[in-house]
Structure formats: structure tokens, C-alpha cells
Design a protein around this motif. Structure first.
Motif, PDB file in Angstrom:
ATOM      1  N   PRO A   1       0.798  -1.219   0.000  1.00 36.56           N
ATOM      2  CA  PRO A   1       0.000   0.000   0.000  1.00 36.56           C
ATOM      3  C   PRO A   1       0.830   1.268   0.000  1.00 36.56           C
ATOM      4  O   PRO A   1       0.386   2.306  -0.476  1.00 36.56           O
ATOM      5  CB  PRO A   1      -0.823  -0.114   1.285  1.00 36.56           C
ATOM      6  CG  PRO A   1      -0.031  -1.010   2.168  1.00 36.56           C
ATOM      7  CD  PRO A   1       0.645  -1.994   1.250  1.00 36.56           C
ATOM      8  N   PHE A   2       2.057   1.211   0.524  1.00 32.59           N
ATOM      9  CA  PHE A   2       2.857   2.433   0.588  1.00 32.59           C
ATOM     10  C   PHE A   2       3.184   2.948  -0.808  1.00 32.59           C
ATOM     11  O   PHE A   2       3.098   4.151  -1.087  1.00 32.59           O
ATOM     12  CB  PHE A   2       4.140   2.196   1.380  1.00 32.59           C
ATOM     13  CG  PHE A   2       4.857   3.471   1.741  1.00 32.59           C
ATOM     14  CD1 PHE A   2       4.284   4.380   2.618  1.00 32.59           C
ATOM     15  CD2 PHE A   2       6.087   3.774   1.199  1.00 32.59           C
ATOM     16  CE1 PHE A   2       4.926   5.571   2.947  1.00 32.59           C
ATOM     17  CE2 PHE A   2       6.756   4.955   1.520  1.00 32.59           C
ATOM     18  CZ  PHE A   2       6.162   5.851   2.400  1.00 32.59           C
ATOM     19  N   SER A   3       3.535   2.026  -1.716  1.00 32.03           N
ATOM     20  CA  SER A   3       3.871   2.452  -3.071  1.00 32.03           C
ATOM     21  C   SER A   3       2.633   2.805  -3.880  1.00 32.03           C
ATOM     22  O   SER A   3       2.727   3.514  -4.883  1.00 32.03           O
ATOM     23  CB  SER A   3       4.652   1.355  -3.802  1.00 32.03           C
ATOM     24  OG  SER A   3       3.860   0.196  -3.953  1.00 32.03           O
ATOM     25  N   SER A   4       1.459   2.351  -3.442  1.00 34.16           N
ATOM     26  CA  SER A   4       0.229   2.630  -4.185  1.00 34.16           C
ATOM     27  C   SER A   4      -0.508   3.870  -3.676  1.00 34.16           C
ATOM     28  O   SER A   4      -1.462   4.322  -4.302  1.00 34.16           O
ATOM     29  CB  SER A   4      -0.715   1.430  -4.124  1.00 34.16           C
ATOM     30  OG  SER A   4      -1.220   1.241  -2.812  1.00 34.16           O
ATOM     31  N   LEU A   5      -0.061   4.410  -2.547  1.00 35.21           N
ATOM     32  CA  LEU A   5      -0.680   5.614  -1.982  1.00 35.21           C
ATOM     33  C   LEU A   5       0.209   6.811  -2.275  1.00 35.21           C
ATOM     34  O   LEU A   5       1.408   6.787  -1.980  1.00 35.21           O
ATOM     35  CB  LEU A   5      -0.873   5.460  -0.473  1.00 35.21           C
ATOM     36  CG  LEU A   5      -1.799   4.334  -0.009  1.00 35.21           C
ATOM     37  CD1 LEU A   5      -1.754   4.208   1.522  1.00 35.21           C
ATOM     38  CD2 LEU A   5      -3.224   4.562  -0.473  1.00 35.21           C
ATOM     39  N   SER A   6      -0.345   7.859  -2.847  1.00 30.88           N
ATOM     40  CA  SER A   6       0.446   9.041  -3.168  1.00 30.88           C
ATOM     41  C   SER A   6       0.924   9.722  -1.889  1.00 30.88           C
ATOM     42  O   SER A   6       0.110  10.055  -1.021  1.00 30.88           O
ATOM     43  CB  SER A   6      -0.380  10.032  -3.991  1.00 30.88           C
ATOM     44  OG  SER A   6       0.327  11.255  -4.135  1.00 30.88           O
TER      45      SER A   6
END
Length: 260
Positions: free
Chosen positions: A93-98
Motif C-alpha cells: 500500500p505504501f507504493s500505491s498511496l500518493s
């Protein structure tokens, strides 16, 4: 026979000269969950990307929530509707959340990609944040202010706030501590039942798959080598690869195959 929510027949996918998926078939009724298990490189994530419309198949048929996935590129309106009805919860989720958007802006963008007006959707955003175990005021914070488990809850809220028909969960607990995994799995099971969501739960962890699934599909080198009910797969596996997985990895630390 009930109409299938997900129906895949003889699916094939190639990347260049490499065949990644071979003759994959499965069927899911509304509200069912299938766990897809296999080692890295077995084709699990490629199958997920086909179902959400990221990867185009080159053989077979894929129908999800009455949409023919192979024809989505011919209609922008159909593709937009499909993306709202079929959602993926990512592994990371960290890489998918701006990092430049607050959680509220991220959830508002899921509801309205053009304007992403947090104030307009504030009540709905607050409801879903609280539903996944976060305070409503989390909408004012940025992804880096959360732990890994909390970011995964944000990613789950972003996927479910649209109340989709089908959810693909791709290794969503693999990077989490065991205690956090249990919390996330219990929450997913509750929400899935409330919304009657059809789910594909992808994992390499057999115990996790067993705890959330009605059916299990075992993938090996791009093929489904065994598919059946949870009870059948875990008590009477037929394929040598399924038996090897069960013998080699009866569950991550802290789990057992009788976890629930």
C-alpha cells in the motif's frame, strides 16, 4: 445454475514468447471467495491483473460481473464502470498511496477521480475509515504517518468505498506481522459478508488462504493444477504439487491449518 460473478475459461496469457498462463478456468458465484495459492512465478498475480483489466489475455474468455474483459478497451465508459465494480487491494500500500495526498484526498479520488472533493464525501470517507479500524480524522493525515498495517487498512478502505462487486486481494498480509495479519483477515471476512463481495484472495500462505476462502485453486507454472473446496484441498489433496505445498509450508509462524 446461478449466474457466475467471475467466469474464466481456457485463459491464456503470453509476454512475448513466454507463456505465463495456460488454459486457466475457474468460476465464482456471488459472495464466494477463492483462495489462489502457489509459489512466486506461478501466475497468481498475472491472473489478478487480467481480472482487473491491467493485462489483456490472448486466449480464452474472461467475464467478470457481466463484463467481457477482452472487449473493455473498445469502450471508455464500460472500462470506467468496470474499474468501479472490480477493485484490487495491492500488496504494497505504501507504493500505491500518493505521498502528496492525504488519506481523505486518496479516498475522495476513488469516488470522483476528476475533482476528488474531500468535503463532498467527508461522511462517507469517515464511515469507511472507521469501518476498517481507523479514526475519522485519519483523513487529514499522509501515508508516511501510518504504520504498515494502518496503510493496508487505508488501501482496503480505498478499494471498498466504491462497494464493488468483485475484490482481488493480492498478497495483502504478506508484509505484516502475524498479529496484524489476523486483525486484517477478520476485518476482511466481516466486510465481505456485509457487502456480499465476491473475492479472489491471492497468497503463498496456505493457512491464510484456508482462513478466508470457500474454494482453493492451486497454481503451478501458469496452470491451475487443482481446484476444489477448502475441505477437499486441505484434507484430501490430489495433485503432487498441492501435497508438496502442504508438507513444506503448513502455515506461517503463529498460524496452523486449523487457524479459524
Amino acid at each position: 445454475m446461478n449466474t457466475a460473478m467471475v467466469e474464466v475459461n481456457s485463459l491464456g496469457v503470453s509476454f512475448g514468447s513466454t507463456r505465463v498462463l495456460h488454459d486457466v478456468s475457474l468460476r465464482l458465484e456471488a459472495g464466494q471467495t477463492i483462495g489462489v495459492v502457489g509459489e512466486s512465478g506461478s501466475g497468481k498475480s498475472t491472473l489478478a491483473k487480467v481480472l482487473v483489466g491491467i493485462v489483456a489475455p490472448d486466449a480464452g474468455s474472461v467475464v467478470v460481473d457481466a463484463f467481457d474483459v477482452r472487449t473493455l478497451g473498445h469502450s471508455q465508459r464500460a472500462a470506467f464502470r468496470y474499474r468501479r465494480r472490480v477493485q484490487m487491494i495491492p500488496q504494497d500500500p505504501f507504493s500505491s498511496l500518493s505521498p502528496r495526498r492525504t488519506v481523505g484526498q486518496t479516498l475522495a479520488e476513488a469516488l470522483d477521480p476528476v475533482w476528488a472533493n474531500v468535503r463532498r464525501f467527508e461522511d462517507r470517507i469517515a464511515f469507511w475509515l472507521e469501518r476498517v479500524g481507523l479514526p475519522a480524522d485519519a483523513m487529514n493525515r499522509y501515508p508516511h504517518e501510518f504504520s504498515g498495517g494502518q496503510r493496508q487498512r487505508v488501501a482496503i478502505a480505498r478499494s471498498l468505498i466504491l462497494e464493488p462487486s468483485v475484490v482481488i486481494a493480492d498478497e495483502i498480509t504478506s508484509a505484516l506481522d502475524v498479529s496484524v495479519q489476523v486483525q486484517i483477515l477478520e476485518m476482511i471476512a466481516e466486510i465481505k459478508d456485509e457487502l456480499n463481495v465476491t473475492m479472489m484472495f491471492i497468497s503463498h500462505n496456505l493457512a491464510v488462504v484456508q482462513s478466508v476462502s470457500d474454494m482453493v485453486a492451486v497454481m503451478y507454472q501458469g496452470e491451475i493444477v487443482e481446484i476444489g473446496s477448502v475441505e477437499q484441498i486441505y484434507s484430501d489433496p490430489q495433485h503432487w504439487y498441492t501435497k508438496r505445498l502442504l508438507d513444506a509450508d503448513p502455515g506461517a509462524p503463529g498460524f496452523s491449518l486449523e487457524w479459524r
